[in-house]
Design a protein around this motif. Structure first.
Motif, PDB file in Angstrom:
ATOM      1  N   ALA A   1      62.833 -65.921 -65.308  1.00 35.83           N
ATOM      2  CA  ALA A   1      63.672 -64.989 -65.021  1.00 35.83           C
ATOM      3  C   ALA A   1      64.167 -65.165 -63.253  1.00 35.83           C
ATOM      4  O   ALA A   1      64.692 -64.264 -62.943  1.00 35.83           O
ATOM      5  N   THR A   2      63.944 -66.603 -62.843  1.00 39.27           N
ATOM      6  CA  THR A   2      64.125 -66.725 -61.635  1.00 39.27           C
ATOM      7  C   THR A   2      65.830 -66.551 -61.568  1.00 39.27           C
ATOM      8  O   THR A   2      66.365 -66.120 -60.731  1.00 39.27           O
ATOM      9  N   ASP A   3      66.720 -66.970 -62.578  1.00 39.58           N
ATOM     10  CA  ASP A   3      68.099 -66.708 -62.625  1.00 39.58           C
ATOM     11  C   ASP A   3      67.859 -65.631 -63.561  1.00 39.58           C
ATOM     12  O   ASP A   3      67.785 -65.590 -64.692  1.00 39.58           O
ATOM     13  N   PRO A   4      68.730 -64.466 -63.013  1.00 37.46           N
ATOM     14  CA  PRO A   4      68.786 -63.067 -63.907  1.00 37.46           C
ATOM     15  C   PRO A   4      69.388 -63.312 -65.349  1.00 37.46           C
ATOM     16  O   PRO A   4      69.091 -62.941 -66.351  1.00 37.46           O
ATOM     17  N   ALA A   5      70.436 -64.191 -65.332  1.00 40.50           N
ATOM     18  CA  ALA A   5      71.222 -64.620 -66.648  1.00 40.50           C
ATOM     19  C   ALA A   5      70.426 -65.215 -67.612  1.00 40.50           C
ATOM     20  O   ALA A   5      70.729 -65.021 -68.889  1.00 40.50           O
ATOM     21  N   THR A   6      69.302 -65.848 -67.294  1.00 40.63           N
ATOM     22  CA  THR A   6      68.541 -66.797 -68.199  1.00 40.63           C
ATOM     23  C   THR A   6      67.796 -66.009 -69.148  1.00 40.63           C
ATOM     24  O   THR A   6      67.815 -65.996 -70.224  1.00 40.63           O
ATOM     25  N   VAL A   7      67.461 -64.540 -68.670  1.00 41.95           N
ATOM     26  CA  VAL A   7      66.765 -63.520 -69.493  1.00 41.95           C
ATOM     27  C   VAL A   7      67.588 -63.252 -70.790  1.00 41.95           C
ATOM     28  O   VAL A   7      67.210 -63.197 -71.817  1.00 41.95           O
ATOM     29  N   PHE A   8      68.991 -63.058 -70.309  1.00 46.65           N
ATOM     30  CA  PHE A   8      69.767 -62.365 -71.433  1.00 46.65           C
ATOM     31  C   PHE A   8      70.129 -63.589 -72.117  1.00 46.65           C
ATOM     32  O   PHE A   8      70.212 -63.383 -73.396  1.00 46.65           O
ATOM     33  N   LEU A   9      70.571 -64.642 -71.654  1.00 44.14           N
ATOM     34  CA  LEU A   9      70.806 -65.720 -72.487  1.00 44.14           C
ATOM     35  C   LEU A   9      69.641 -66.168 -73.573  1.00 44.14           C
ATOM     36  O   LEU A   9      70.060 -66.641 -74.700  1.00 44.14           O
ATOM     37  N   SER A  10      68.587 -66.277 -73.174  1.00 40.67           N
ATOM     38  CA  SER A  10      67.361 -66.792 -73.849  1.00 40.67           C
ATOM     39  C   SER A  10      67.169 -65.796 -74.836  1.00 40.67           C
ATOM     40  O   SER A  10      66.820 -66.309 -76.070  1.00 40.67           O
TER      41      SER A  10
ATOM     42  N   GLY B   1      75.961 -54.268 -59.959  1.00 40.83           N
ATOM     43  CA  GLY B   1      76.984 -55.285 -60.638  1.00 40.83           C
ATOM     44  C   GLY B   1      76.436 -55.416 -61.990  1.00 40.83           C
ATOM     45  O   GLY B   1      75.676 -54.571 -62.521  1.00 40.83           O
ATOM     46  N   SER B   2      76.891 -56.608 -62.638  1.00 42.12           N
ATOM     47  CA  SER B   2      76.577 -56.768 -64.057  1.00 42.12           C
ATOM     48  C   SER B   2      75.160 -57.326 -64.215  1.00 42.12           C
ATOM     49  O   SER B   2      74.278 -57.634 -63.217  1.00 42.12           O
ATOM     50  N   TRP B   3      74.943 -57.778 -65.375  1.00 42.81           N
ATOM     51  CA  TRP B   3      73.570 -58.483 -65.801  1.00 42.81           C
ATOM     52  C   TRP B   3      73.492 -59.503 -65.087  1.00 42.81           C
ATOM     53  O   TRP B   3      72.212 -60.158 -65.252  1.00 42.81           O
ATOM     54  N   THR B   4      74.210 -60.419 -64.524  1.00 41.15           N
ATOM     55  CA  THR B   4      73.960 -61.442 -64.245  1.00 41.15           C
ATOM     56  C   THR B   4      73.681 -61.391 -62.563  1.00 41.15           C
ATOM     57  O   THR B   4      73.608 -62.497 -61.999  1.00 41.15           O
ATOM     58  N   SER B   5      73.809 -60.405 -62.098  1.00 47.13           N
ATOM     59  CA  SER B   5      73.683 -59.976 -60.773  1.00 47.13           C
ATOM     60  C   SER B   5      72.083 -60.204 -60.338  1.00 47.13           C
ATOM     61  O   SER B   5      71.219 -59.860 -61.106  1.00 47.13           O
ATOM     62  N   SER B   6      71.845 -60.639 -59.079  1.00 50.71           N
ATOM     63  CA  SER B   6      70.576 -60.812 -58.340  1.00 50.71           C
ATOM     64  C   SER B   6      70.349 -59.833 -57.437  1.00 50.71           C
ATOM     65  O   SER B   6      69.185 -59.885 -56.754  1.00 50.71           O
TER      66      SER B   6
END
Length: 415
Positions: free
Chosen positions: A43-52, A194-199
């Motif tokens: 989860a270092t990159d927020p987008a990874t959680v959603f894409l994984s 913001g969106s789910w890609t935001s940190s």
């Protein structure tokens, strides 16, 4: 005495497809099931959680992941293994805390104290500001760091780190203090701006923390076990975490376990012994380990392809990757610090990379001969991912040479 069995590279790939929910028949219904299958999602990159999660859910939606993270709180984002951010099943938090996160939090607190001392803060002031920050956050419910700094102005104080170096920078006291409180489990990351890609995460007081500063200062009173109710023995917790890791990733080497957890080699060996791990021979050479009830051969699984994001837990789950990754492809797929970019998988092997372009297209390159049927399946999966992303644009936090090239427009396809 019976000879110990050999687990072939082919069987290891079959295990990966099944245990990591990547073959079509293994997809999960809920984000909790995905996190549990992999022990945790990077989860270092927020987008990874959603894409994984999207690669492993039968019906992937952003809303399903957000439900677990922010509504039902059934998965928890925490700093733990290898001092890395993971999203783990909430019932697993005490175990992960005792086995890895507690030591990480102690280092974070010591580092923060030294950081603040450089700005003239003593232990008393650190404790007082920390209490004020918790109280302000409890009063607001949720807040960003900038909002809390309005209530507690000391959080906005800046400290120069690495003075005189080319990489010197100013950091706020609040950024470090909030990181420590999160590492200790007193506060947690709430829904970001913001969106789910935001940190740009907002913060909220974690369950079990009073928010009035009780038991939250540096020193003996700061033990996060008081707030979280965690009393798991570290050695027992390490053994239990090793068993979960072996079930998800096994067979693995002791070096894999050491690397994935961030433990010492001695701790890794002790955890395997306490877990009753079973030794097996790996293809070629080397010793691997399985859980005591997982020695039976795993049959072949149906063909599958997947597009996994940068830092996905499958490729980041072990140090030794030769059974699914051609070493010649490492320079194109990893950055200089060992972070993997977005990858294309087929039947348990990394066969290429992908990237999203500015126009939304998911471009990819296949690096090895996979056959016409697999190439067609990859093309179909790329189209599905582009449709799922829609207007959202995702740029990995750690960019790799091939991902940059693909994103820039020179896709090319080979195989």
């Amino acid at each position: 005495m019976s000879a110990r069995r050999t687990v072939t590279d082919a069987e290891r790939r079959h295990r990966l497809g099944a245990r990591h929910l990547l073959r079509p028949g293994a997809r999960a219904a809920r984000i909790e099931d995905v996190a549990d299958a992999l022990v945790g999602l990077h989860a270092t990159d927020p987008a990874t959680v959603f894409l994984s999660a999207a690669a492993r859910l039968a019906k992937p939606t952003v809303a399903e992941v957000e439900r677990g993270l922010y509504d039902d709180l059934t998965v928890t984002r925490m700093l733990c293994m290898r001092r890395t951010m993971f999203v783990v099943p909430t019932p697993l938090v005490p175990l992960v805390h005792a086995s890895t996160a507690r030591a990480v939090a102690a280092k974070e607190r010591a580092g923060c104290a030294a950081f603040l001392a450089g700005a003239g803060w003593d232990e008393r002031r650190y404790a007082a500001v920390e209490r004020e920050a918790l109280a302000a956050l409890a009063a607001r419910g949720t807040a960003g760091a900038a909002e809390l700094a309005v209530d507690v102005t000391a959080l906005a104080e800046k400290v120069l780190v690495h003075p005189g170096k080319s990489y010197e920078a100013w950091q706020t006291a609040g950024s470090r203090i909030l990181r420590v409180l999160a590492a200790e489990g007193r506060i947690r990351r709430a829904r970001p701006r913001g969106s789910w890609t935001s940190s740009q995460f907002r913060w909220t007081v974690a369950h079990g923390s009073t928010g009035d500063g009780a038991g939250t200062g540096p020193g003996a009173d700061s033990d996060p076990e008081f707030d979280l109710g965690l009393h798991t023995d570290p050695a027992a917790a390490k053994s239990a975490l090793a068993l979960r890791y072996l079930h998800a990733f096994g067979p693995v080497t002791v070096d894999d376990l050491k690397w994935w957890t961030g433990w010492t080699l001695t701790d890794a060996r002790k955890a395997l012994a306490a877990a009753g791990a079973v030794e097996v021979d790996l293809d070629g050479s080397g010793t691997g380990y399985l859980t005591p009830d997982d020695e039976a051969p795993v049959p072949a699984v149906e063909p599958w392809v997947a597009l996994l994001p940068g830092l996905d837990p499958t490729p980041m789950g072990r140090r030794h990757r030769d059974f699914y990754l051609d070493p010649a492809h490492v320079p194109a797929l990893f950055d200089r610090n060992g972070n993997i970019g977005p990858t294309v998988w087929a039947d348990g092997r990394i066969v290429g990379a992908w990237a999203q372009r500015a126009d939304g297209e998911v471009a990819y390159r296949i690096l090895t001969d996979v056959g016409a049927e697999t190439r067609e399946a990859v093309a179909g999966r790329a189209g599905e991912l582009a449709a799922w992303l829609g207007p959202t644009r995702v740029t990995p936090a750690y960019r790799t040479p091939l991902e940059r090239e693909l994103a820039g427009g020179r896709a090319g396809r080979k195989g």
